[in-house]
Enzyme design. Structure first.
Site, PDB file in Angstrom:
ATOM      1  N   ASP A 169       0.911  -1.138   0.000  1.00  0.00           N
ATOM      2  CA  ASP A 169       0.000   0.000   0.000  1.00  0.00           C
ATOM      3  C   ASP A 169       0.948   1.185   0.000  1.00  0.00           C
ATOM      4  O   ASP A 169       1.591   1.466   1.020  1.00  0.00           O
ATOM      5  CB  ASP A 169      -0.888   0.023   1.249  1.00  0.00           C
ATOM      6  N   HIS A 170       1.080   1.854  -1.130  1.00  0.00           N
ATOM      7  CA  HIS A 170       2.195   2.799  -1.239  1.00  0.00           C
ATOM      8  C   HIS A 170       2.072   3.966  -0.254  1.00  0.00           C
ATOM      9  O   HIS A 170       3.052   4.646   0.027  1.00  0.00           O
ATOM     10  CB  HIS A 170       2.394   3.282  -2.682  1.00  0.00           C
TER      11      HIS A 170
ATOM     12  N   HIS B 215      -5.734   2.804   0.986  1.00  0.00           N
ATOM     13  CA  HIS B 215      -5.000   3.935   1.569  1.00  0.00           C
ATOM     14  C   HIS B 215      -5.734   4.568   2.752  1.00  0.00           C
ATOM     15  O   HIS B 215      -5.153   4.837   3.795  1.00  0.00           O
ATOM     16  CB  HIS B 215      -4.744   5.015   0.513  1.00  0.00           C
TER      17      HIS B 215
ATOM     18  N   LYS C  56     -11.916  12.343  -7.073  1.00  0.00           N
ATOM     19  CA  LYS C  56     -11.147  12.846  -8.216  1.00  0.00           C
ATOM     20  C   LYS C  56     -11.769  14.184  -8.624  1.00  0.00           C
ATOM     21  O   LYS C  56     -12.949  14.436  -8.386  1.00  0.00           O
ATOM     22  CB  LYS C  56     -11.265  11.882  -9.396  1.00  0.00           C
TER      23      LYS C  56
HETATM   24  C1  BG6 Z   1      -3.588   4.843  -6.363  1.00  0.00           C
HETATM   25  C2  BG6 Z   1      -4.940   4.968  -7.013  1.00  0.00           C
HETATM   26  O1  BG6 Z   1      -3.546   3.733  -5.523  1.00  0.00           O
HETATM   27  O2  BG6 Z   1      -3.317   6.016  -5.609  1.00  0.00           O
HETATM   28  C3  BG6 Z   1      -5.015   6.206  -7.873  1.00  0.00           C
HETATM   29  O3  BG6 Z   1      -5.183   3.811  -7.805  1.00  0.00           O
HETATM   30  C4  BG6 Z   1      -4.611   7.431  -7.092  1.00  0.00           C
HETATM   31  O4  BG6 Z   1      -6.334   6.374  -8.404  1.00  0.00           O
HETATM   32  C5  BG6 Z   1      -3.291   7.203  -6.374  1.00  0.00           C
HETATM   33  O5  BG6 Z   1      -4.504   8.521  -7.998  1.00  0.00           O
HETATM   34  C6  BG6 Z   1      -2.980   8.351  -5.440  1.00  0.00           C
HETATM   35  O6  BG6 Z   1      -1.682   8.225  -4.954  1.00  0.00           O
HETATM   36  P1  BG6 Z   1      -0.875   9.504  -4.457  1.00  0.00           P
HETATM   37  O7  BG6 Z   1       0.401   8.935  -3.920  1.00  0.00           O
HETATM   38  O8  BG6 Z   1      -0.686  10.376  -5.666  1.00  0.00           O
HETATM   39  O9  BG6 Z   1      -1.718  10.157  -3.431  1.00  0.00           O
END
Ligand code: BG6
Length: 491
Positions: A179-180, A242, A336
């Site tokens: 989960d980045h 997230h 979005k």
């Molecule tokens: C991803 C989603 O996991 O996270 C995207 O699939 C989203 O839709 C993105 O834009 C957002 O990541 P960050 O790091 O830009 O907040």
């Protein structure tokens, strides 16, 4: 933690978007800082019929596009780590050749010392066949780790299918689910804020906290991910992973130590304590044409080219049913095409139990406001505690109180430290074998369980998204969701 450092990294989906935008740039930046194991070989694989030099050219172009020049270091040295093997992962045929390539890339490292980290960033439909292929080719041994990128399924059942397929070849202590958000410095800082300071823990509960807001707002729209996004929607794309991870970090009990088992044990308890949300506690929206930062943008249905009932916005009033959080709503909102890109957590404290200023002549509008703590995750990495202060003066016309911010700008406080891409940390932990910032199966499943219940509610009640103008904060119902509790979204 499995005790070996990988000397080979095998990237599935190596020519894809994630690889170009994040993985290759992160690896190159780590290399530039001397943080990759010296002998680490990176083997890319994908369906694209290109040869090794074309793969390196693609990688160079990606680095030039997505990694600032000052972070690239010796690009030639980094590119020399890369090799490529074309593979159609849907068929078992090419896996022996892939295994051969992986063995060659070992650069003579003895198998007993080296190790392989595999990063799967392909369509989930390829997960099963890929695991079968790896198994067939002997690439699932004890010195192999498997890292999975989302989406891991579209509901609990499909996620369990994927997890079962992976578990068939790898034990949980060698599975790394990304989960980045957990790779983001500011997200990790939540743990430091809560558990490295004595100030917060005694007041971190329903006695003192009135509610919590978590906002993940994006200005981007579909970004070309037409099919994926329309099948997913905001709830599955952002909340399931997230936002629930952020919620878990805010709400968890103190773990006994900063290690993978202790941290994840506490997170999963929170996720399991989430009360199923009613349809009336949720709002969904879909953007229509509007303007973002002064630029006209089309509506979701126009970008998609057809009408759709997929939500691009959702707001939810969540409850964590345990002693600590009894009666404290967690308002979540993501979407979005909102007016700005911002991820933040607001902790709203209660009013003081008794105001000593009540009997005083207070200037109009100069009354007591409850404290709040605003934790900026991105783009601003600030922590702001709003306190009440007395406006200097002789108070001839009454006492004046005003909110004053106690603010820490993290980038300034740690100016000498490099800001990093979230994947840098995660890739390094994968190579080293530290699972603390990766999501365990029971967490993913608890997350899906809560999400599935919301979707079932939406189906049962026939909920369809309300429209909102691109560049606004979502449908007006999102405002009503909090206003009926006397709460305003932080903007
Ligand atoms: C991803 C989603 O996991 O996270 C995207 O699939 C989203 O839709 C993105 O834009 C957002 O990541 P960050 O790091 O830009 O907040």
């Amino acid at each position: 933690m499995t005790e070996f450092a990988a000397d080979r990294l095998l990237l599935f989906g190596a020519t894809g978007d994630l690889s170009r935008r994040k993985l290759l740039p992160s690896l190159c930046a780590l290399d530039a800082d001397g943080l990759l194991p010296e002998n680490l070989a990176i083997i890319g694989t994908a369906r694209s019929e290109i040869d090794e030099s074309e793969f390196r050219d693609m990688a160079r172009a990606a680095l030039e596009e997505f990694l600032p020049a000052e972070r690239r270091g010796d690009m030639a040295r980094f590119l020399a780590r890369l090799s490529y093997q074309q593979l159609d992962a849907s068929s078992i045929d090419g896996f022996d050749a892939l295994a051969q390539k992986v063995a060659e890339a070992g650069r003579g490292a003895d198998d007993a010392e080296g190790g392989l980290a595999i990063f799967l960033s392909t369509a989930p439909s390829l997960f099963g066949p890929t695991i079968a292929g790896l198994k067939h080719a002997g690439l699932t041994g004890e010195r192999v780790r498997m890292c999975l990128e989302k989406p891991l399924g579209t509901d609990l059942a499909t996620s369990a299918e994927i997890n079962d397929a992976v578990a068939d070849a790898f034990p949980e202590n060698r599975i790394f689910r990304i989960d980045h958000y957990l790779g983001k410095e500011t997200v990790q800082n939540l743990l430091a804020l809560r558990f490295a300071n004595i100030l917060f823990e005694p007041i971190w509960n329903s006695n003192v906290i009135e509610h919590v807001q978590i906002t993940v707002a994006e200005t981007v729209g579909l970004e070309g991910r037409v099919t994926f996004y329309d099948d997913a929607g905001a709830l599955r794309d952002m909340v399931q992973n997230h936002m629930l991870q952020l919620l878990a970090l805010v709400a968890m009990e103190p773990p006994t130590s900063f290690d993978a088992t202790a941290v994840r044990d506490e997170k999963v308890k929170v996720l399991r304590a989430l009360r199923p949300a009613l349809a009336s506690e949720t709002v969904t929206g879909q953007y229509r044409a509007g303007a973002i930062l002064g630029q006209a943008v089309p509506g979701y249905d126009e970008e998609l080219g057809k009408p759709s009932t997929t939500e691009t916005f959702t707001a939810i009033k969540a409850h964590v049913d345990n002693w600590r959080w009894k009666g404290v709503p967690f308002y979540l909102r993501t979407g979005k095409r909102l007016p700005e890109r911002v991820t933040e957590i607001l902790v709203q404290f209660r009013c003081v139990p008794h105001s000593i200023f009540e009997g005083q002549k207070l200037q109009t509008g100069a009354g007591l406001m409850p404290n709040k703590l605003l934790i900026g995750i991105q783009p601003e990495e600030d922590i702001t505690l709003s306190l009440m202060g007395k406006v200097p003066g002789l108070d001839e016309n009454g006492v004046r109180l005003r909110e004053v911010p106690l603010q820490i700008a993290m980038p300034d406080a740690f100016a000498e430290h490099q800001r990093r891409i979230a994947y840098e940390r995660l890739l390094l932990d994968l190579i080293k074998g530290d699972q603390t910032l990766f999501v365990r199966r029971d967490e993913v499943e608890a997350q899906w369980q809560w999400i599935d219940a919301i979707r079932a509610e939406w189906d049962a009640k026939g909920v369809t998204p309300k429209t909102y103008t691109a560049g606004s904060w979502g449908p007006s119902a999102a405002i009503a969701l909090t206003e009926r509790d006397g709460v305003s979204w932080h903007e």
